[in-house]
Design a protein around this motif. Structure first.
Motif, mmCIF file in Angstrom:
data_model
loop_
_atom_site.group_PDB
_atom_site.id
_atom_site.type_symbol
_atom_site.label_atom_id
_atom_site.label_comp_id
_atom_site.label_asym_id
_atom_site.label_seq_id
_atom_site.Cartn_x
_atom_site.Cartn_y
_atom_site.Cartn_z
ATOM 1 N N SER A 16 0.822 -1.163 -0.014
ATOM 2 C CA SER A 16 0.021 0.046 -0.048
ATOM 3 C C SER A 16 0.974 0.877 0.045
ATOM 4 O O SER A 16 1.966 1.162 0.724
ATOM 5 N N SER A 17 0.560 2.311 -0.751
ATOM 6 C CA SER A 17 1.069 3.503 -1.059
ATOM 7 C C SER A 17 0.194 4.667 -0.904
ATOM 8 O O SER A 17 -0.944 4.366 -1.620
ATOM 9 N N VAL A 18 0.605 5.751 -0.580
ATOM 10 C CA VAL A 18 -0.153 7.011 -0.382
ATOM 11 C C VAL A 18 0.399 8.029 -1.671
ATOM 12 O O VAL A 18 1.417 8.360 -1.312
ATOM 13 N N ILE A 19 -0.319 8.547 -2.586
ATOM 14 C CA ILE A 19 -0.063 9.328 -3.566
ATOM 15 C C ILE A 19 -0.672 10.550 -3.395
ATOM 16 O O ILE A 19 -1.926 10.444 -3.303
ATOM 17 N N LYS A 42 -8.214 1.691 -4.815
ATOM 18 C CA LYS A 42 -7.665 2.701 -4.526
ATOM 19 C C LYS A 42 -8.751 3.541 -3.458
ATOM 20 O O LYS A 42 -10.139 3.319 -3.486
ATOM 21 N N GLU A 43 -8.367 4.299 -2.657
ATOM 22 C CA GLU A 43 -9.311 5.220 -1.836
ATOM 23 C C GLU A 43 -8.729 6.611 -1.792
ATOM 24 O O GLU A 43 -7.540 6.772 -1.622
ATOM 25 N N VAL A 44 -9.779 7.517 -2.106
ATOM 26 C CA VAL A 44 -9.528 8.905 -1.863
ATOM 27 C C VAL A 44 -9.906 9.758 -0.949
ATOM 28 O O VAL A 44 -11.098 9.488 -0.646
ATOM 29 N N LEU A 59 -3.328 3.771 -2.579
ATOM 30 C CA LEU A 59 -3.250 2.608 -3.579
ATOM 31 C C LEU A 59 -3.088 1.193 -2.851
ATOM 32 O O LEU A 59 -2.081 1.297 -2.149
ATOM 33 N N THR A 60 -3.746 0.372 -3.231
ATOM 34 C CA THR A 60 -3.270 -1.065 -2.981
ATOM 35 C C THR A 60 -3.072 -1.982 -3.906
ATOM 36 O O THR A 60 -3.990 -2.045 -4.998
#
Length: 293
Positions: free
Chosen positions: A179-182, A204-206, A219-220
């Protein structure tokens, strides 16, 4: 910004989803009407569903692209929609096992193999659909192209086998997920739909920070898809930055360092002058003529 245009308004999308309401714009209805004209629509929808959708969209305007878009040298689509997708989804929904015959790389055919279907995936690189399934006799996790499956039918598994196998696969796949955050750079907030499209094939979760006017996308993804995500991040350029995710941050820093090592010293060799400025020095500027000449 038009507050009723949900394509550019993520806050509205999230609130509509929470209330169970789906709002379609005229652009989306027109797009759907054009999609239903594609030959693959006959395989993607049941006949009655396709007829109902076409009837509902009959009054919508047609999407005119002939005068706007010219398609040149396009590589052929291998699989827009594969006919095995619908039966496989039905088998998984009904928690059925499968018996299939398929072709492997060396050309051999594996016949009447029993298994448990787990997931359907589309490879963005190879442009093909894959069935992820568990081979009961060999006790192996398999990935088979739908285009390589020759025969397929449902098979009732023994009591509790389907649940046991899928639970093990969930645990195994979970260990391979990252998992990462953009973060979207605030200047490019209006391009959120384009940025989300770049990551459309991933979970994805926004989230939106009202105070700082910032969008963040969590993002996963599977570990082996990290390089593909990196290519999308590089494509988006200054629009995004990775704020969480040790591996992605390290890879972006590493590629940036390599680029600077290759190109970073060139301006200093020219005394800090860009190549364009050096060229301008050699272009003769026309002299102004004297009055009356």
């Amino acid at each position: 910004m038009n507050l009723f245009e949900k394509i550019f308004n993520y806050q509205m999308i999230s609130r509509l989803e929470e209330s169970g309401v789906v709002a379609l714009t005229s652009h989306e209805r027109t797009w759907l009407k054009s999609v239903l004209k594609h030959p693959a629509a006959e395989e993607a929808f049941a006949a009655e569903t396709l007829a109902k959708l076409r009837g509902l969209l009959e009054e919508e305007a047609d999407l005119e692209t002939d005068s706007l878009v010219t398609e040149k040298a396009k590589s052929p689509d291998k699989q827009v929609y594969h006919p095995l997708l619908r039966p496989l989804r039905r088998f998984m929904r009904e928690r059925q096992g499968i018996r299939l015959s398929y072709r492997i790389r060396n050309g051999r055919t594996m016949e009447s193999q029993s298994g448990i279907p787990y997931k359907l995936e589309y490879s963005m690189v190879k442009k093909e659909w894959y069935l992820l399934w568990y081979h009961l006799r060999n006790r192996m996790y398999m990935a088979t192209k739908l285009g390589s499956i020759l025969e397929l039918e449902a098979e009732a598994p023994a009591d509790g086998v389907y649940e046991e196998i899928t639970a093990k696969l969930d645990q195994s796949v979970g260990l391979r997920k990252e998992s990462s955050v953009i973060e979207v750079v605030r200047t490019y907030n209006r391009e959120l739909s384009r940025i989300l499209y770049a990551f459309s094939c991933f979970e994805k979760e926004v989230s939106y920070d009202d105070e700082n006017d910032l969008y963040r996308i969590r993002l996963t993804y599977m570990r082996e898809d990290a390089e593909y995500i990196l290519s999308k991040i590089r494509f988006l350029g200054m629009r995004v930055k990775v704020v969480e995710g040790r591996h992605l941050r390290w890879r972006m820093a590493d590629s940036s360092a390599r680029a600077l090592a290759r190109y970073g010293d060139e301006p200093e060799e020219n005394g800090g002058t860009s190549p364009d400025a050096e060229m301008e020095k050699h272009i003769e500027t026309p002299k102004a003529s004297a009055p009356g000449s």
